[in-house]
Design an enzyme around this catalytic site. Structure first.
Site, PDB file in Angstrom:
ATOM      1  CE  LYS A 124      -4.373  -1.936   1.313  1.00 55.41           C
ATOM      2  NZ  LYS A 124      -5.409  -2.193   2.313  1.00 55.41           N
ATOM      3  NE  ARG A 141      -7.645  -8.510   0.561  1.00 55.28           N
ATOM      4  CZ  ARG A 141      -7.234  -7.752  -0.451  1.00 55.28           C
ATOM      5  NH1 ARG A 141      -6.213  -6.932  -0.290  1.00 55.28           N
ATOM      6  NH2 ARG A 141      -7.847  -7.804  -1.620  1.00 55.28           N
TER       7      ARG A 141
HETATM    8  N1  HH2 Z   1      -7.414  -3.924   0.966  1.00 53.26           N
HETATM    9  C1  HH2 Z   1      -7.775  -3.972  -0.345  1.00 53.26           C
HETATM   10  C2  HH2 Z   1      -8.859  -4.758  -0.756  1.00 53.26           C
HETATM   11  N2  HH2 Z   1      -9.562  -5.500   0.142  1.00 53.26           N
HETATM   12  N3  HH2 Z   1      -9.906  -6.211   2.373  1.00 53.26           N
HETATM   13  C3  HH2 Z   1      -9.588  -6.155   3.663  1.00 53.26           C
HETATM   14  N4  HH2 Z   1     -10.285  -6.868   4.574  1.00 53.26           N
HETATM   15  N5  HH2 Z   1      -8.526  -5.401   4.123  1.00 53.26           N
HETATM   16  C4  HH2 Z   1      -7.790  -4.646   3.277  1.00 53.26           C
HETATM   17  O1  HH2 Z   1      -6.857  -3.939   3.741  1.00 53.26           O
HETATM   18  C5  HH2 Z   1      -8.122  -4.658   1.881  1.00 53.26           C
HETATM   19  C6  HH2 Z   1      -9.209  -5.470   1.453  1.00 53.26           C
HETATM   20  C7  HH2 Z   1      -7.012  -3.178  -1.347  1.00 53.26           C
HETATM   21  O2  HH2 Z   1      -5.937  -3.886  -1.870  1.00 53.26           O
HETATM   22  P1  HH2 Z   1      -5.929  -4.643  -3.284  1.00 53.26           P
HETATM   23  O3  HH2 Z   1      -6.994  -5.693  -3.368  1.00 53.26           O
HETATM   24  O4  HH2 Z   1      -4.561  -5.130  -3.543  1.00 53.26           O
HETATM   25  O5  HH2 Z   1      -6.197  -3.487  -4.349  1.00 53.26           O
HETATM   26  P2  HH2 Z   1      -7.481  -3.015  -5.144  1.00 53.26           P
HETATM   27  O6  HH2 Z   1      -8.520  -2.558  -4.171  1.00 53.26           O
HETATM   28  O7  HH2 Z   1      -6.938  -1.889  -6.015  1.00 53.26           O
HETATM   29  O8  HH2 Z   1      -7.979  -4.193  -5.941  1.00 53.26           O
END
Ligand code: HH2
Length: 262
Positions: free
Chosen positions: A205, A240
């Site tokens: 992040k 995660r």
């Molecule tokens: N962060 C993201 C998505 N889902 N769920 C939980 N429970 N906690 C988190 O910190 C979290 C999440 C964002 O990360 P990512 O899926 O890599 O990116 P994007 O939202 O751009 O798909």
């Protein structure tokens, strides 16, 4: 928990796994690397992201969940969604956990999860992805996020979600400045009194880029590992992450230290 983003626009791996076969293979690979849970998402919630149509979100996640459950029945699959309808269809397709970054705001979400007996992650997010990074403010970020999650746990239990199946997540990067993210990780242990497992998603992040000077999100491995270790020492039950194999090794050390021995 390993991440499979079936999206064209996720912040660090958008567009890499949009085909069903590629996404299933990636999920199976994360399981081979040691992920206990594989989280499948069809909507980017990066800052500024636009909403995805429901049909589109379903078309992205359902075939991947079906394929992954068929290929790897040993793996627990979760669905990363804010929509009850997507959660229900994902559970029908084999998902056993609903990971909701909105903490169950869809009026039908908590009831839908309760009916199926699935697990649920309740995350804190300030506002919505389009605007959440526009000058987020808190009086006391840890106290406010804690109070919000306490209320969401109560609502989930009232709706009939199984207590043993609940997790809370302070939502690193979701309407938070660098200082807010650091404060939440620093005080993670305070979320241990909510009668729920604690989950943290800090992988790759932006605040890690700010702290380490690494601009390219996919190259933030060291920062991501440090955050996972900090989270584990702070009491996180689930982290995660995108980079499963190195995280499993780093967290094995943190877990041993946390336990005070093997
Ligand atoms: N962060 C993201 C998505 N889902 N769920 C939980 N429970 N906690 C988190 O910190 C979290 C999440 C964002 O990360 P990512 O899926 O890599 O990116 P994007 O939202 O751009 O798909």
């Amino acid at each position: 928990m390993g991440i499979v983003n079936v999206t064209p626009d996720s912040f660090s791996d958008g567009g890499l796994f949009v085909g069903v076969e590629d996404a299933v293979a990636h999920g199976a690979h994360l399981a081979d690397e040691g992920a206990d849970i594989v989280d499948v998402g069809g909507e980017s919630t990066r800052p500024g992201a636009d909403d995805v149509a429901v049909r589109e979100e379903l078309d992205r996640v359902v075939p991947v969940i079906e394929g992954l459950c068929r290929a790897r029945p040993d793996v627990v699959v979760s669905v990363d969604t804010r929509r009850a309808i997507v959660a229900e269809e994902a559970i029908d397709a084999g998902a056993r956990i609903v990971n909701d970054v909105s903490g169950g705001r869809d009026a039908s979400m908590l009831g839908a999860v309760a009916r199926t007996g699935a697990g649920m992650v309740l995350m804190h997010m300030l506002g919505d992805p389009r605007t959440m990074q526009d000058d987020p403010r808190y009086g006391d970020v840890v106290a406010e996020v804690h109070e919000y999650l306490r209320g969401r746990v109560e609502a989930a239990l009232f709706a009939g979600v199984v207590p043993e199946q609940l997790a809370v997540d302070p939502g690193i990067g979701f309407g938070k400045t660098l200082e807010h993210n650091v404060a939440l990780l620093h005080s993670l242990h305070r979320f241990g009194d909510l009668d729920a497992a604690v989950m943290v998603g800090a992988s790759r992040k932006g605040f890690l880029g700010a702290l380490t000077g690494v601009e390219d999100a996919a190259s933030r491995l060291e920062g991501s590992l440090a955050a996972a270790v900090v989270a584990a020492l702070g009491g996180a039950d689930v982290v995660r992450v995108h980079d499963v194999a190195p995280t499993v090794r780093a967290v094995a050390v943190a877990d041993a230290v946390r336990r005070g021995g093997m």
